[in-house]
Design a protein around this motif. Sequence first.
Motif, PDB file in Angstrom:
ATOM      1  N   SER A  35       0.441  -1.612  -0.134  1.00  0.00           N
ATOM      2  CA  SER A  35      -0.365   0.251   0.086  1.00  0.00           C
ATOM      3  C   SER A  35       0.961   1.349  -0.240  1.00  0.00           C
ATOM      4  O   SER A  35       2.259   1.032   0.884  1.00  0.00           O
ATOM      5  N   GLU A  36       0.605   2.377  -0.228  1.00  0.00           N
ATOM      6  CA  GLU A  36       1.015   3.895  -0.245  1.00  0.00           C
ATOM      7  C   GLU A  36       0.720   4.296   0.830  1.00  0.00           C
ATOM      8  O   GLU A  36      -0.060   4.392   1.235  1.00  0.00           O
ATOM      9  N   ALA A  40      -2.666   8.551  -4.260  1.00  0.00           N
ATOM     10  CA  ALA A  40      -1.896   8.787  -5.519  1.00  0.00           C
ATOM     11  C   ALA A  40      -2.727  10.522  -6.019  1.00  0.00           C
ATOM     12  O   ALA A  40      -2.785  10.627  -7.223  1.00  0.00           O
ATOM     13  N   ARG A  51      -3.739   0.783   5.090  1.00  0.00           N
ATOM     14  CA  ARG A  51      -3.595   0.303   4.357  1.00  0.00           C
ATOM     15  C   ARG A  51      -3.243  -1.127   4.970  1.00  0.00           C
ATOM     16  O   ARG A  51      -3.184  -1.980   4.201  1.00  0.00           O
ATOM     17  N   ARG A  58      -4.214   2.739  -2.082  1.00  0.00           N
ATOM     18  CA  ARG A  58      -3.221   3.849  -4.083  1.00  0.00           C
ATOM     19  C   ARG A  58      -4.025   4.988  -3.219  1.00  0.00           C
ATOM     20  O   ARG A  58      -3.365   5.740  -3.450  1.00  0.00           O
ATOM     21  N   THR A  59      -5.267   5.757  -3.192  1.00  0.00           N
ATOM     22  CA  THR A  59      -6.117   6.267  -2.660  1.00  0.00           C
ATOM     23  C   THR A  59      -6.308   6.391  -0.839  1.00  0.00           C
ATOM     24  O   THR A  59      -6.560   6.200  -0.397  1.00  0.00           O
TER      25      THR A  59
END
Length: 86
Positions: A35-36, A40, A51, A58-59
């Motif tokens: 997970s980021e 994004a 996450r 990603r969002t």
Amino acid sequence: MAGGWTRDGAVQDQIDDTVMDAVLAARARMPTGDSEPYCAQCGDDIPEGRRLAILGVRTCVACQSGRDRPASALFNRRGSKDSQLR
């Protein structure tokens, strides 16, 4: 109940297969991997709980909610005159 050349339960088997195909297609579209830490789209922090719960996210919640909203919700499908005059 017999249906011509088909065996009993053939319609339910077809429904079950259609549902299973839709489930498998939805699972294939789900994100995978790491997970980021930041969204994004907007750049905000993505909470750690999100996450960990959704791998490959990603969002952030706000941006994902906007993406998940169906486009058809913006149109009046009833077409009544009262709702068109508002």
